[in-house]
Design a protein around this motif. Structure first.
Motif, PDB file in Angstrom:
ATOM      1  N   GLU A  69      55.974  32.254  25.425  1.00 56.70           N
ATOM      2  CA  GLU A  69      56.454  33.037  26.555  1.00 56.70           C
ATOM      3  C   GLU A  69      55.721  34.370  26.593  1.00 56.70           C
ATOM      4  O   GLU A  69      55.359  34.918  25.552  1.00 56.70           O
ATOM      5  N   GLU A  70      55.505  34.871  27.796  1.00 54.09           N
ATOM      6  CA  GLU A  70      54.893  36.182  27.965  1.00 54.09           C
ATOM      7  C   GLU A  70      55.414  36.768  29.271  1.00 54.09           C
ATOM      8  O   GLU A  70      55.309  36.149  30.329  1.00 54.09           O
ATOM      9  N   TRP A  71      55.994  37.964  29.205  1.00 53.35           N
ATOM     10  CA  TRP A  71      56.515  38.618  30.395  1.00 53.35           C
ATOM     11  C   TRP A  71      55.514  39.654  30.879  1.00 53.35           C
ATOM     12  O   TRP A  71      54.756  40.248  30.111  1.00 53.35           O
ATOM     13  N   ASP A  72      55.515  39.914  32.172  1.00 59.48           N
ATOM     14  CA  ASP A  72      54.592  40.882  32.794  1.00 59.48           C
ATOM     15  C   ASP A  72      53.140  40.533  32.482  1.00 59.48           C
ATOM     16  O   ASP A  72      52.352  41.370  32.052  1.00 59.48           O
ATOM     17  N   PHE A  73      52.799  39.265  32.691  1.00 60.70           N
ATOM     18  CA  PHE A  73      51.442  38.764  32.477  1.00 60.70           C
ATOM     19  C   PHE A  73      50.610  39.097  33.721  1.00 60.70           C
ATOM     20  O   PHE A  73      50.910  38.634  34.815  1.00 60.70           O
ATOM     21  N   PRO A  74      49.553  39.943  33.609  1.00 62.14           N
ATOM     22  CA  PRO A  74      48.791  40.363  34.786  1.00 62.14           C
ATOM     23  C   PRO A  74      47.802  39.289  35.257  1.00 62.14           C
ATOM     24  O   PRO A  74      47.015  38.769  34.472  1.00 62.14           O
ATOM     25  N   ILE A  75      47.864  38.976  36.529  1.00 63.17           N
ATOM     26  CA  ILE A  75      46.969  37.986  37.141  1.00 63.17           C
ATOM     27  C   ILE A  75      46.256  38.635  38.321  1.00 63.17           C
ATOM     28  O   ILE A  75      46.872  39.354  39.114  1.00 63.17           O
ATOM     29  N   GLU A  76      44.973  38.353  38.431  1.00 61.40           N
ATOM     30  CA  GLU A  76      44.222  38.861  39.575  1.00 61.40           C
ATOM     31  C   GLU A  76      44.241  37.828  40.698  1.00 61.40           C
ATOM     32  O   GLU A  76      43.790  36.704  40.529  1.00 61.40           O
ATOM     33  N   LYS A  77      44.778  38.214  41.853  1.00 60.68           N
ATOM     34  CA  LYS A  77      44.838  37.324  42.998  1.00 60.68           C
ATOM     35  C   LYS A  77      43.444  37.119  43.586  1.00 60.68           C
ATOM     36  O   LYS A  77      42.490  37.815  43.242  1.00 60.68           O
ATOM     37  N   ARG A  78      43.364  36.195  44.510  1.00 57.26           N
ATOM     38  CA  ARG A  78      42.074  35.920  45.139  1.00 57.26           C
ATOM     39  C   ARG A  78      41.564  37.139  45.909  1.00 57.26           C
ATOM     40  O   ARG A  78      40.365  37.382  45.972  1.00 57.26           O
TER      41      ARG A  78
ATOM     42  N   GLY B 230      41.869  40.144  45.085  1.00 57.13           N
ATOM     43  CA  GLY B 230      41.578  41.244  44.175  1.00 57.13           C
ATOM     44  C   GLY B 230      42.790  42.026  43.732  1.00 57.13           C
ATOM     45  O   GLY B 230      42.685  42.864  42.828  1.00 57.13           O
ATOM     46  N   GLU B 231      43.940  41.801  44.355  1.00 55.92           N
ATOM     47  CA  GLU B 231      45.148  42.497  43.947  1.00 55.92           C
ATOM     48  C   GLU B 231      45.638  41.968  42.595  1.00 55.92           C
ATOM     49  O   GLU B 231      45.336  40.845  42.216  1.00 55.92           O
ATOM     50  N   ILE B 232      46.398  42.792  41.919  1.00 61.55           N
ATOM     51  CA  ILE B 232      46.975  42.409  40.630  1.00 61.55           C
ATOM     52  C   ILE B 232      48.457  42.138  40.817  1.00 61.55           C
ATOM     53  O   ILE B 232      49.176  42.952  41.402  1.00 61.55           O
TER      54      ILE B 232
ATOM     55  N   THR C 173      39.368  24.822  36.332  1.00 58.27           N
ATOM     56  CA  THR C 173      39.018  26.140  35.806  1.00 58.27           C
ATOM     57  C   THR C 173      39.823  26.429  34.546  1.00 58.27           C
ATOM     58  O   THR C 173      40.895  25.866  34.326  1.00 58.27           O
ATOM     59  N   PHE C 174      39.308  27.342  33.730  1.00 61.70           N
ATOM     60  CA  PHE C 174      40.015  27.730  32.505  1.00 61.70           C
ATOM     61  C   PHE C 174      41.206  28.595  32.879  1.00 61.70           C
ATOM     62  O   PHE C 174      41.096  29.528  33.689  1.00 61.70           O
ATOM     63  N   VAL C 175      42.348  28.300  32.291  1.00 60.85           N
ATOM     64  CA  VAL C 175      43.583  28.994  32.664  1.00 60.85           C
ATOM     65  C   VAL C 175      43.473  30.493  32.425  1.00 60.85           C
ATOM     66  O   VAL C 175      44.073  31.292  33.146  1.00 60.85           O
ATOM     67  N   GLY C 176      42.681  30.891  31.448  1.00 60.73           N
ATOM     68  CA  GLY C 176      42.544  32.314  31.144  1.00 60.73           C
ATOM     69  C   GLY C 176      41.684  33.078  32.128  1.00 60.73           C
ATOM     70  O   GLY C 176      41.639  34.307  32.080  1.00 60.73           O
ATOM     71  N   SER C 177      41.000  32.375  33.052  1.00 55.05           N
ATOM     72  CA  SER C 177      40.123  33.065  33.998  1.00 55.05           C
ATOM     73  C   SER C 177      40.892  33.913  34.995  1.00 55.05           C
ATOM     74  O   SER C 177      40.327  34.802  35.627  1.00 55.05           O
ATOM     75  N   LEU C 178      42.186  33.642  35.162  1.00 56.86           N
ATOM     76  CA  LEU C 178      43.004  34.424  36.090  1.00 56.86           C
ATOM     77  C   LEU C 178      43.560  35.694  35.445  1.00 56.86           C
ATOM     78  O   LEU C 178      44.093  36.558  36.140  1.00 56.86           O
ATOM     79  N   TYR C 179      43.455  35.794  34.137  1.00 51.14           N
ATOM     80  CA  TYR C 179      44.033  36.932  33.424  1.00 51.14           C
ATOM     81  C   TYR C 179      43.247  38.205  33.708  1.00 51.14           C
ATOM     82  O   TYR C 179      42.027  38.246  33.570  1.00 51.14           O
ATOM     83  N   ALA C 180      43.947  39.264  34.146  1.00 47.56           N
ATOM     84  CA  ALA C 180      43.325  40.554  34.430  1.00 47.56           C
ATOM     85  C   ALA C 180      43.309  41.395  33.150  1.00 47.56           C
ATOM     86  O   ALA C 180      44.285  42.085  32.830  1.00 47.56           O
ATOM     87  N   GLU C 181      42.209  41.330  32.407  1.00 49.89           N
ATOM     88  CA  GLU C 181      42.150  41.946  31.080  1.00 49.89           C
ATOM     89  C   GLU C 181      42.329  43.457  31.133  1.00 49.89           C
ATOM     90  O   GLU C 181      42.884  44.053  30.201  1.00 49.89           O
ATOM     91  N   GLU C 182      41.840  44.107  32.216  1.00 50.88           N
ATOM     92  CA  GLU C 182      41.922  45.560  32.257  1.00 50.88           C
ATOM     93  C   GLU C 182      43.346  46.069  32.417  1.00 50.88           C
ATOM     94  O   GLU C 182      43.621  47.264  32.278  1.00 50.88           O
ATOM     95  N   TYR C 183      44.276  45.156  32.706  1.00 48.70           N
ATOM     96  CA  TYR C 183      45.669  45.563  32.894  1.00 48.70           C
ATOM     97  C   TYR C 183      46.575  45.084  31.760  1.00 48.70           C
ATOM     98  O   TYR C 183      47.793  45.219  31.851  1.00 48.70           O
ATOM     99  N   GLY C 184      46.014  44.507  30.732  1.00 46.35           N
ATOM    100  CA  GLY C 184      46.841  44.027  29.628  1.00 46.35           C
ATOM    101  C   GLY C 184      46.006  43.759  28.392  1.00 46.35           C
ATOM    102  O   GLY C 184      44.776  43.853  28.407  1.00 46.35           O
ATOM    103  N   SER C 185      46.679  43.438  27.323  1.00 50.12           N
ATOM    104  CA  SER C 185      45.995  43.131  26.054  1.00 50.12           C
ATOM    105  C   SER C 185      46.642  41.891  25.446  1.00 50.12           C
ATOM    106  O   SER C 185      47.179  41.934  24.344  1.00 50.12           O
TER     107      SER C 185
END
Length: 528
Positions: free
Chosen positions: A259-268, A270-272, A230-242
């Motif tokens: 480096e990126e701190w506080d990178f939002p990821i959507e868990k399986r 649905g939690e962030i 899968t594409f690594v960016g598919s886990l990124y929760a866009e609505e919680y970051g820019s």
């Protein structure tokens, strides 16, 4: 032919074979083909070939063959083992040879009928102690004389040489592969230097995940198989970051460590969750460090670390800051204003008494906020030791205490006697806040039913009420811990409940209907 002539012929063939095999300038395939040509000439047959055995499929394939105008190359030809005379060679583990099929009763053998072979001479090839294939010489016409023992020795020698060469080739291939693996691991370790994070993964140049550590499943819920490809960016929760994920990938592929701190990821589920991320380029291990350039980057090594605890602490401090800045500032302003007014009045003046009452009310509010904030600070910690805890005694104490404070409320506790969860004493403060909130804000005579639903992995405590329901801002506090623009003193207790429960590996849910609100507190189930 005399013995002396035969001996000279054999010696000449051996010398030619030695010279051919030890001509290292030639590729192995060419040297083996030349060795076979010496055998064809020596035995007076049509063709020589080397086969490779596939025991699982009971197949042979010709991998090297002589080639002439009268006899084209047989390379690539394959058949079942039983259709060839090689079967006898391999089964006997010795040279199998005959000048004419009629002398051994093989006139009706598939090799005779299908390929027209009447003369055959084969020797087994052994590689690393296991049957590998055969060295064969064959002709469609019968040979006038039988194969001598010297001739059989000659074919056996060729087979031994072939086995040795294949062993060396396999060894060198494995050695090269091992060296590449070691260099690859060294390169990965280089990319991991000074990084101590929870989950590691790798991507190719397109950003497709090619590897992930098993710890990823524990953090975000996805298995290695689900993540890889899968594409690594598919886990990124866009609505919680820019964050520009593709830009980060491009920078890593240009040789940077990103480096990126506080990178939002959507868990399986649905939690962030928020993680700290670091990525470093991976170079082609066949290129030396001195000769490397960005064109030699084959992917990115990424590492992430769970930043949940830090964000919780930051959220906690943010809430405290906002509460102190807003509530205390405004209420202290009230105190100051009315204090100034009192200085201008007479002690028995009615306005002075009214102002004094308002000062007392504001002071009471400040005291209430201060006490709740202290509870919040006391109950929210970054690390907690969870222990097996019985729920019923805790709930009994909380219900008794809240009932005495709010006698108009009807609190019904319906819970099994033996329900054990993994938690800490801090859970009592959080449960009291939720039950007290239901009893305080659900009308003049509220009903607060409390029940427990025990599951294999988690146990849920349901606290319900028949009131108008939680405001949306307070519901958001309990579900996500999100900070609203203004956090008033009445909502600080819910913050305390949220942070305390989530720090105990628990979670909260809120459901509102026309009949009221139900808050679910989920805790890890203990041994029953």
């Amino acid at each position: 032919m005399s013995d002396r002539s035969e001996s000279m012929r054999q010696s000449k063939a051996y010398k030619r074979l030695y010279d051919v095999i030890h001509t290292n300038e030639e590729p192995l395939h060419d040297r083996l083909e030349n060795a076979l040509e010496i055998g064809v000439e020596h035995f007076g047959v049509d063709v020589g070939y080397i086969t490779q055995l596939d025991p699982e499929k009971d197949h042979l394939e010709i991998i090297v063959s002589t080639n002439s105008e009268t006899q084209p190359s047989l390379k690539g030809l394959s058949d079942t083992l039983s259709n060839t005379f090689c079967q006898r060679t391999i089964e006997n583990e010795a040279v199998f040879a005959f000048p004419d099929v009629s002398t051994v009763g093989l006139e009706n053998h598939p090799a005779t009928q299908k390929y027209g072979v009447h003369c055959y001479h084969g020797a087994p090839i052994v590689v690393d102690g296991e049957p590998y294939g055969t060295v064969c010489f064959a002709a469609q016409a019968a040979r006038e004389t039988a194969f001598t023992e010297q001739e059989k020795s000659f074919s056996h020698l060729i087979a031994s040489i072939v086995g040795y060469e294949f062993e060396q080739q396999d060894y060198e291939s494995k050695l090269s592969t091992r060296e590449e693996e070691l260099q690859k691991h060294a390169e990965i370790n280089r990319a991991l230097t000074d990084i101590n994070f929870n989950v590691t993964f790798r991507t190719d140049r397109s950003g497709q995940i090619t590897y992930t550590s098993s710890s990823a499943e524990e953090l975000i819920g996805y298995t290695k198989r689900e993540l890889e490809g899968t594409f690594v960016g598919s886990l990124y929760a866009e609505e919680y970051g820019s964050i520009d994920v593709q830009g980060m990938l491009d920078r890593a592929l240009s040789g940077e460590t990103v480096e990126e701190w506080d990178f939002p990821i959507e868990k399986r589920n649905g939690e962030i969750c928020y993680v700290d991320f670091r990525g470093a380029p991976i170079y082609d291990t066949t290129v030396t460090v001195e000769d490397r350039s960005t064109t030699d980057i084959i992917g990115v090594q990424g590492i992430i670390r769970d930043a949940t605890d830090r964000r919780r602490r930051q959220g906690f401090m943010s809430v405290i800051h906002r509460v102190l800045r807003h509530n205390l500032r405004n209420d202290v302003g009230v105190i100051r204003g009315y204090s100034d007014m009192l200085e201008q009045t007479v002690a028995n003046d009615a306005d002075a008494r009214l102002a004094l009452d308002r000062i007392q009310t504001a002071a009471d509010r400040l005291l209430d906020i201060s006490e709740t904030a202290q509870n919040l600070q006391r109950n929210v910690k970054t690390a907690t030791s969870l222990k097996e805890t019985r729920l019923k005694p805790i709930l009994n104490r909380v219900v008794t205490e809240v009932q005495s404070e709010y006698p108009a409320a009807t609190i019904n506790l319906n819970t099994p006697v033996n329900v054990v969860v993994y938690t800490s004493p801090r859970i009592e403060t959080a449960l009291k806040e939720l039950i007290e909130n239901a009893a305080k804000h659900s009308g003049e005579s509220p009903t607060v039913p409390i029940s427990i639903e025990k599951g294999h992995e988690s146990t849920t405590i349901f606290v319900s009420d028949d009131g108008p329901g939680l405001p949306e801002s307070e519901k958001t506090v309990l579900e996500r811990g999100n900070e609203t623009p203004l956090v008033h003193g009445t909502g600080l207790g819910l913050w305390m409940a949220y942070w305390a429960i989530t720090n105990l590996d628990g979670s909260l849910s809120v459901s509102t209907t026309t009949n009221g609100t139900t808050i679910g507190v989920q805790l890890p189930t203990g041994p029953q």
